[in-house]
Design a protein around this motif. Structure first.
Motif, PDB file in Angstrom:
ATOM      1  N   ARG A  37      22.401 -28.867  37.486  1.00  0.00           N
ATOM      2  CA  ARG A  37      23.037 -29.658  38.194  1.00  0.00           C
ATOM      3  C   ARG A  37      24.001 -29.394  39.270  1.00  0.00           C
ATOM      4  O   ARG A  37      23.878 -29.714  40.160  1.00  0.00           O
ATOM      5  CB  ARG A  37      22.149 -30.930  37.907  1.00  0.00           C
ATOM      6  CG  ARG A  37      22.289 -32.785  38.948  1.00  0.00           C
ATOM      7  CD  ARG A  37      22.439 -33.353  38.186  1.00  0.00           C
ATOM      8  NE  ARG A  37      20.846 -33.628  37.578  1.00  0.00           N
ATOM      9  CZ  ARG A  37      20.408 -34.609  37.613  1.00  0.00           C
ATOM     10  NH1 ARG A  37      21.416 -35.381  36.533  1.00  0.00           N
ATOM     11  NH2 ARG A  37      19.454 -34.329  36.897  1.00  0.00           N
ATOM     12  N   SER A  38      24.778 -29.507  38.618  1.00  0.00           N
ATOM     13  CA  SER A  38      25.985 -28.717  38.700  1.00  0.00           C
ATOM     14  C   SER A  38      26.329 -27.577  39.241  1.00  0.00           C
ATOM     15  O   SER A  38      26.638 -27.365  40.976  1.00  0.00           O
ATOM     16  CB  SER A  38      26.933 -28.812  38.018  1.00  0.00           C
ATOM     17  OG  SER A  38      28.073 -28.384  38.111  1.00  0.00           O
ATOM     18  N   PHE A  40      23.034 -25.987  40.978  1.00  0.00           N
ATOM     19  CA  PHE A  40      22.434 -26.350  42.209  1.00  0.00           C
ATOM     20  C   PHE A  40      23.478 -26.793  43.304  1.00  0.00           C
ATOM     21  O   PHE A  40      22.893 -26.673  44.468  1.00  0.00           O
ATOM     22  CB  PHE A  40      21.477 -26.739  42.008  1.00  0.00           C
ATOM     23  CG  PHE A  40      20.341 -25.654  40.984  1.00  0.00           C
ATOM     24  CD1 PHE A  40      19.862 -24.494  42.028  1.00  0.00           C
ATOM     25  CD2 PHE A  40      19.695 -25.844  40.213  1.00  0.00           C
ATOM     26  CE1 PHE A  40      18.770 -23.227  41.830  1.00  0.00           C
ATOM     27  CE2 PHE A  40      18.766 -24.319  39.740  1.00  0.00           C
ATOM     28  CZ  PHE A  40      19.081 -23.390  40.706  1.00  0.00           C
ATOM     29  N   THR A  41      24.161 -27.994  42.961  1.00  0.00           N
ATOM     30  CA  THR A  41      24.693 -29.163  43.928  1.00  0.00           C
ATOM     31  C   THR A  41      25.638 -28.233  44.670  1.00  0.00           C
ATOM     32  O   THR A  41      26.198 -28.579  45.382  1.00  0.00           O
ATOM     33  CB  THR A  41      25.422 -30.362  43.175  1.00  0.00           C
ATOM     34  OG1 THR A  41      24.239 -30.885  42.217  1.00  0.00           O
ATOM     35  CG2 THR A  41      25.644 -31.039  44.015  1.00  0.00           C
ATOM     36  N   ARG A  42      26.566 -27.087  43.929  1.00  0.00           N
ATOM     37  CA  ARG A  42      27.784 -26.525  44.575  1.00  0.00           C
ATOM     38  C   ARG A  42      27.081 -25.535  45.366  1.00  0.00           C
ATOM     39  O   ARG A  42      27.334 -25.656  46.890  1.00  0.00           O
ATOM     40  CB  ARG A  42      28.236 -25.825  43.088  1.00  0.00           C
ATOM     41  CG  ARG A  42      29.740 -24.960  43.798  1.00  0.00           C
ATOM     42  CD  ARG A  42      30.584 -25.882  44.566  1.00  0.00           C
ATOM     43  NE  ARG A  42      31.435 -24.744  45.107  1.00  0.00           N
ATOM     44  CZ  ARG A  42      32.221 -24.726  46.067  1.00  0.00           C
ATOM     45  NH1 ARG A  42      31.536 -26.259  46.527  1.00  0.00           N
ATOM     46  NH2 ARG A  42      33.689 -23.745  46.635  1.00  0.00           N
ATOM     47  N   LYS A  44      23.678 -25.870  47.308  1.00  0.00           N
ATOM     48  CA  LYS A  44      24.181 -26.710  48.313  1.00  0.00           C
ATOM     49  C   LYS A  44      24.951 -27.277  49.293  1.00  0.00           C
ATOM     50  O   LYS A  44      24.474 -26.708  50.435  1.00  0.00           O
ATOM     51  CB  LYS A  44      22.911 -27.995  48.234  1.00  0.00           C
ATOM     52  CG  LYS A  44      21.970 -28.642  49.125  1.00  0.00           C
ATOM     53  CD  LYS A  44      21.659 -30.190  48.522  1.00  0.00           C
ATOM     54  CE  LYS A  44      20.957 -30.831  49.983  1.00  0.00           C
ATOM     55  NZ  LYS A  44      20.606 -31.840  49.065  1.00  0.00           N
ATOM     56  N   LYS A  45      26.232 -27.295  48.795  1.00  0.00           N
ATOM     57  CA  LYS A  45      27.160 -27.736  49.701  1.00  0.00           C
ATOM     58  C   LYS A  45      27.795 -26.302  50.386  1.00  0.00           C
ATOM     59  O   LYS A  45      28.026 -26.883  51.281  1.00  0.00           O
ATOM     60  CB  LYS A  45      28.420 -28.637  48.427  1.00  0.00           C
ATOM     61  CG  LYS A  45      27.662 -30.121  48.096  1.00  0.00           C
ATOM     62  CD  LYS A  45      29.110 -30.640  47.500  1.00  0.00           C
ATOM     63  CE  LYS A  45      28.721 -31.622  47.373  1.00  0.00           C
ATOM     64  NZ  LYS A  45      29.964 -32.440  46.727  1.00  0.00           N
ATOM     65  N   LYS A  51      17.238 -27.290  49.385  1.00  0.00           N
ATOM     66  CA  LYS A  51      16.973 -28.032  48.531  1.00  0.00           C
ATOM     67  C   LYS A  51      17.536 -27.675  47.171  1.00  0.00           C
ATOM     68  O   LYS A  51      17.341 -25.848  46.352  1.00  0.00           O
ATOM     69  CB  LYS A  51      15.503 -28.062  48.853  1.00  0.00           C
ATOM     70  CG  LYS A  51      15.071 -28.956  47.925  1.00  0.00           C
ATOM     71  CD  LYS A  51      13.424 -29.546  48.411  1.00  0.00           C
ATOM     72  CE  LYS A  51      13.094 -31.189  47.500  1.00  0.00           C
ATOM     73  NZ  LYS A  51      11.542 -30.657  47.055  1.00  0.00           N
ATOM     74  N   ASN A  52      18.104 -29.229  46.728  1.00  0.00           N
ATOM     75  CA  ASN A  52      18.251 -29.125  44.590  1.00  0.00           C
ATOM     76  C   ASN A  52      16.771 -28.886  44.161  1.00  0.00           C
ATOM     77  O   ASN A  52      16.189 -29.961  43.945  1.00  0.00           O
ATOM     78  CB  ASN A  52      19.164 -29.911  44.300  1.00  0.00           C
ATOM     79  CG  ASN A  52      20.313 -29.769  43.466  1.00  0.00           C
ATOM     80  OD1 ASN A  52      19.399 -29.061  42.573  1.00  0.00           O
ATOM     81  ND2 ASN A  52      20.915 -30.249  43.349  1.00  0.00           N
ATOM     82  N   THR A  54      16.211 -29.621  40.981  1.00  0.00           N
ATOM     83  CA  THR A  54      17.246 -30.092  39.700  1.00  0.00           C
ATOM     84  C   THR A  54      17.527 -31.455  40.455  1.00  0.00           C
ATOM     85  O   THR A  54      17.987 -32.609  38.650  1.00  0.00           O
ATOM     86  CB  THR A  54      18.654 -29.868  39.341  1.00  0.00           C
ATOM     87  OG1 THR A  54      19.671 -29.358  40.224  1.00  0.00           O
ATOM     88  CG2 THR A  54      17.877 -27.996  39.029  1.00  0.00           C
ATOM     89  N   SER A  55      17.240 -31.861  41.431  1.00  0.00           N
ATOM     90  CA  SER A  55      17.477 -33.115  41.916  1.00  0.00           C
ATOM     91  C   SER A  55      17.057 -34.125  41.328  1.00  0.00           C
ATOM     92  O   SER A  55      17.378 -35.428  41.590  1.00  0.00           O
ATOM     93  CB  SER A  55      17.890 -33.268  43.298  1.00  0.00           C
ATOM     94  OG  SER A  55      16.890 -33.111  44.080  1.00  0.00           O
ATOM     95  N   ARG A  56      15.277 -34.490  40.730  1.00  0.00           N
ATOM     96  CA  ARG A  56      15.113 -35.306  40.412  1.00  0.00           C
ATOM     97  C   ARG A  56      14.239 -35.040  38.924  1.00  0.00           C
ATOM     98  O   ARG A  56      14.204 -36.303  38.523  1.00  0.00           O
ATOM     99  CB  ARG A  56      13.233 -35.135  41.401  1.00  0.00           C
ATOM    100  CG  ARG A  56      14.020 -35.221  42.745  1.00  0.00           C
ATOM    101  CD  ARG A  56      12.484 -36.006  43.709  1.00  0.00           C
ATOM    102  NE  ARG A  56      13.220 -35.995  45.114  1.00  0.00           N
ATOM    103  CZ  ARG A  56      12.601 -36.853  45.531  1.00  0.00           C
ATOM    104  NH1 ARG A  56      11.748 -38.439  44.900  1.00  0.00           N
ATOM    105  NH2 ARG A  56      12.186 -37.621  46.662  1.00  0.00           N
TER     106      ARG A  56
END
Length: 143
Positions: A37-38, A40-42, A44-45, A51-52, A54-56
């Motif tokens: 999650r960390s 993929f968040t990075r 995406k930013k 699209k992330n 792992t967001s859901r």
């Protein structure tokens, strides 16, 4: 017949790892999801992905087990396995009396009342058990 994947050098094939062996459970799953999650968040930013995935995904709660106390024979064998007398006393204070490291460092000789079998830890008077008494006497004799 098992699934095969070509080797990196292309000299042959080796069996693929089954999906069940790649599955992670428990705390390993939790840490893996947090790391993904960390990442993929990075990504995406920074605009690398749109699209992330792992967001859901939910990490979930992991139930902590009940902490079981050590038996007297376990504590005695642990204390007996330590070679230095000062370390034996420290281990006995921590295991039997649940004394924290800071409290152990602040114990003075006046806090040990051998005649009345009492020990003062953090201004609290505690009865002195046989293991701690014998360990303290051995340390005082050695000292």
């Amino acid at each position: 017949m098992p699934l095969t994947l070509p080797e990196a050098r292309g000299t042959g094939a080796k069996p693929a790892t089954p999906a069940s062996r790649l599955a992670v459970h428990g705390s390993q799953r939790k840490y893996t999801l947090v790391a993904l999650r960390s990442l993929f968040t990075r990504a995406k930013k920074s605009g690398t992905i749109f699209k992330n995935p792992t967001s859901r995904m939910r990490v979930g709660q992991q139930a902590n087990g009940v902490i079981q106390p050590l038996g007297p024979e376990d504590v005695q064998s642990s204390v007996a396995s330590v070679t230095r007398l000062a370390d034996r006393l420290i281990l006995a204070l921590a295991a039997v009396h649940a004394a924290r490291p800071g409290a152990i460092r602040h114990i003075q000789l006046d806090d040990l009342d051998i005649g009345n079998r009492r020990l003062v830890i953090n201004s609290r008077v505690r009865p002195l058990d046989e293991l701690t008494l014998q360990t303290a006497l051995a340390w005082l004799e050695h000292r």
